[in-house]
Design a protein around this motif. Structure first.
Motif, short mmCIF file in Angstrom:
data_model
loop_
_atom_site.label_atom_id
_atom_site.label_comp_id
_atom_site.label_asym_id
_atom_site.label_seq_id
_atom_site.Cartn_x
_atom_site.Cartn_y
_atom_site.Cartn_z
N SER B 48 25.78 46.05 34.80
CA SER B 48 26.78 46.40 35.79
C SER B 48 26.17 46.54 37.21
N THR B 51 25.79 42.92 38.68
CA THR B 51 26.96 42.15 39.16
C THR B 51 27.80 43.04 40.09
N LYS B 52 27.60 44.22 40.19
CA LYS B 52 28.19 44.89 41.39
C LYS B 52 27.32 44.79 42.65
N LEU B 57 29.42 45.94 45.87
CA LEU B 57 30.10 47.07 46.03
C LEU B 57 29.16 48.38 45.36
N LEU B 58 28.14 48.06 45.42
CA LEU B 58 27.03 49.51 45.29
C LEU B 58 27.35 50.23 46.36
N ARG B 89 35.24 38.60 49.11
CA ARG B 89 35.79 39.44 47.77
C ARG B 89 37.12 39.14 47.34
N MET B 95 36.78 40.28 40.22
CA MET B 95 36.17 41.06 39.34
C MET B 95 37.16 41.79 38.50
N PHE B 97 37.58 45.04 35.85
CA PHE B 97 36.81 46.18 35.36
C PHE B 97 37.37 46.62 33.87
N SER B 103 41.85 50.81 37.46
CA SER B 103 41.59 49.67 38.67
C SER B 103 43.03 49.28 39.16
N ASP B 180 33.81 43.00 33.93
CA ASP B 180 32.59 44.06 33.54
C ASP B 180 33.58 44.87 32.27
#
Lengths: 313, 347
Positions: B48, B51-52, B57-58, B89, B95, B97, B103, B180
């Motif tokens: 994860s 991909t984040k 997105l971290l 984005r 993405m 989730f 989400s 994800d």
């Protein structure tokens, strides 16, 4: 191994919620089956089908709306003295899905495991209590250093082992495992399943294994029951259920499971289940009937005849 | 095949009170146009986080991309400004989730939630965006889209909610879709529907998918290629047939043999002993060595390089070194390897 002696008999069990209100839910709607001593009975179905409610009603976490659960021939529900209830609680234990939520975060592992031992007075002295805890920890593959730690210090797989140790502490005969491996990683799932199988062999335990991961259920179970909307629609030995699923819902459920085999996946055809295929009318007597020895299906008389000519050879 | 995304030597760390957690320790992979790449591994293996990082997105407060490049469309996403990233984005990369309930915004009608990215990225008028949103709802298999458009998330079932999330993700026809664990929270029959939907949509809009899951059955169903992650690294990557029928890394062996198949009844399941490595103090050698029955002395001392098995298949294990001893993989893997040879001869 599995015997033919009935340990648990479930007879016309019903569990309704919000009775008499507009939002009445018939979570378990008239199901009957037996669990034999020493076997593992798998219970599968989609979320909301009533499989967890069944488990919880069997162990008396809910009071049954109607019907009976006989454990060793004695009704689980109904009036009981404190002593009777205590004795019963010792014989039947439960392992929950989320080991994080089912262990008290403020208690040490040794106290979590020994809680049942204390309640039932199974240890005569402090030393014996400690010895029992260490034994239990070792049985589930942990060691005595773990006794003085708190649940948050463990990984998910280890916590589930603590949950198993707690269930074993009171020397039960029957364990209800409600999705015990769903929250764990694949590699850890195998560890827990192997442990459960080993303990069953050593201690002659009987399991009700509730899950939605069908490949694991097939692996661990001797017989499997399939639930759909509060009803048990099919019950058969594990291999038989996979090779000859009879009820259209079981067929659809089995055809939906992806297996770790790309070739199989390329050719897998999914069947859908539409309850209207049965075309039941008001006066159809839809019941749980034995189509082949040991293989039960929920069906009408007409379907029963049809299934029997089709499958029972 | 055209490469749409390249990840090169990515290192990511988290700064925590107890020290630096090296979550990703040198990850390399490419994503080809139109393919589905599955990333598998247990929790904490870094799937994860990887991909984040692609979506940036971290959390900036405690995470850091220490090194490496994420090349997409000639740009390095690792160094892109926040503003430029916002343009990407949901438009070029989107993405899905795991939990569709968290989400979606529970206080917003789903129609408005689908229109949001369309208006932002495609600059359509409101009425045009609504038309497009209804088209997409129909595309993801939601009946009565006009009525559903005006409803709130709680009026949808879990499977339907995930369809809405997919609709939002695909609203701008992204080039890359990151999913994800999109089906982990769903029942098997609903899962099957969602997987079919994703495969169908992938063909229609020709997007590449990165699919993260720990369910090897799902991987076998959706993936063209598979990357196996362990301890913040990719330990094996190859086509789905190569990974399932001819795995080389002992960790992949363990993963594959720990899943019961329909004919593995009586034998004990192969369980990988021990627990995943602590990435606060990453091991010097191969991270899997302490749990590896086939570990050699060198595994504890030095990290293995990626060895080439075929043009598409690479694995990081010292067992592939020319001087390594020949070992017997577990029975379940041997059975699969035999099948693989038969398949090859059959072709």
């Amino acid at each position: 191994m599995a015997t033919t002696e009935k340990l648990v008999e479930i007879k016309n069990l019903k569990q309704y919620f919000n009775i008499g209100k507009a939002n009445e839910v018939r979570a378990v709607n008239d199901i009957s089956f037996d669990i034999y001593r020493g076997e593992t009975l798998g219970l599968v179905g989609e979320s909301g089908c009533g499989k967890s409610t069944t488990g919880r009603t069997i162990i008396r976490l809910y009071d049954a709306t109607d019907g009976e659960v006989l454990f060793n021939g004695v009704n689980v529900h109904g009036k009981k003295s404190k002593a009777e209830l205590k004795e019963f609680n010792r014989k039947m234990q439960m392992i929950f899905q989320d080991p994080q939520a089912s262990l008290n975060p403020r208690m040490k592992v040794s106290d979590i495991i020994a809680e049942g031992i204390d309640i039932h007075g199974l240890a005569k002295s402090k030393e014996e209590r400690k010895r029992r805890v260490v034994e239990l920890l070792e049985t589930v593959g942990l060691n005595k250093e773990h006794a003085n730690r708190y649940p948050h210090e463990f990984s998910g797989g280890q916590r589930q082992r603590i949950g198993i140790a707690r269930a074993l502490a009171v020397e039960p005969e029957f364990i209800i495992a409600d999705e015990p491996i769903s929250a764990l990683d694949v590699s850890i799932q195998a560890q827990v399943v192997n442990l459960m199988k080993k303990l069953q062999k050593e201690k002659g335990l009987t399991y009700l294994f509730i899950a939605h991961d069908l490949s694991m259920v097939k692996y661990i179970s001797d017989r499997i029951g399939v639930m759909y909307f509060g009803k048990l629609v099919e019950l058969a030995p594990a291999d038989e259920l996979y090779q000859n699923p009879i009820h259209p819902y079981t067929q659809s459920l089995l055809s939906a499971i992806p297996l770790p085999d790309p070739n199989y996946e390329r050719n897998r055809k999914r069947k859908t289940y539409n309850p209207s295929v049965h075309q039941y009318t008001e006066d159809d007597d839809v019941q749980f009937r034995e189509v082949k020895p040991g293989h039960f299906v929920q069906c009408s008389v007409k379907e029963w005849e049809q299934y029997k000519t089709q499958y029972a050879k | 095949m055209e490469k749409i995304l390249e990840v090169k030597d990515l290192h990511i760390s988290f700064h925590t009170f107890s020290g630096e957690v090296q979550a990703i320790r040198g990850v390399n992979f490419d994503l080809l146009k139109g393919e589905t790449l599955a990333i598998v591994g247990e929790s904490g293996s870094g799937k994860s986080v990887t991909t984040k990082a692609l979506m940036r997105l971290l959390p900036e407060s405690n995470s850091e991309i220490k090194a490496g490049e994420i090349l997409f469309d000639g740009k390095d996403l690792a160094k892109l400004s926040d503003k430029a990233m916002q343009k990407l984005r949901g438009k070029e990369i989107s993405m899905i989730f795991q939990d569709p309930m968290t989400s979606l915004n529970p206080t917003m009608k789903i129609g408005k939630q689908i229109i949001e990215p369309i208006v932002k990225h495609q600059k359509l008028s409101k009425s045009a965006a609504k038309k497009r949103a209804i088209e997409i709802l129909e595309l993801v298999g939601i009946a009565n889209p006009e009525v559903r458009f005006e409803q709130y998330p709680h009026q949808f079932s879990g499977g339907m909610r995930q369809r809405v999330v997919i609709a939002i993700a695909l609203a701008c026809n992204p080039k890359v879709l990151i999913a994800d664990e999109p089906t982990t929270a769903l029942d098997v029959t609903i899962q099957a529907q969602i997987l079919e939907l994703m495969k169908d949509l992938q063909k229609k809009i020709d997007t590449s998918i990165i699919f993260i899951t720990h369910d090897l059955g799902v991987v076998a169903n959706v993936a063209d290629r598979v990357a196996v992650m362990y301890g913040g690294k990719i330990v094996e990557i190859g086509t789905v047939d190569e990974i399932f029928y001819n795995p080389q890394h002992p960790y992949t062996w363990g993963l594959i043999s720990s899943m019961p198949t329909l004919d593995s009844d009586d034998e004990e399941l192969y369980a990988i002993p021990g627990t995943p490595p602590d990435l606060l103090h990453p091991p010097k050698g191969d991270a899997f060595a302490p749990r590896n029955a086939y570990a050699m002395k060198i595994d504890l001392e030095k990290q293995p390089p990626m060895y080439k098995v075929s043009d598409t298949h690479y694995a990081a294990t010292w067992l592939l070194h020319p001087d390594a001893p020949k070992v017997e993989p577990p029975p379940a893997v041997k059975r699969r390897q035999r099948e693989f040879l038969e398949m090859k001869e059959g072709n």
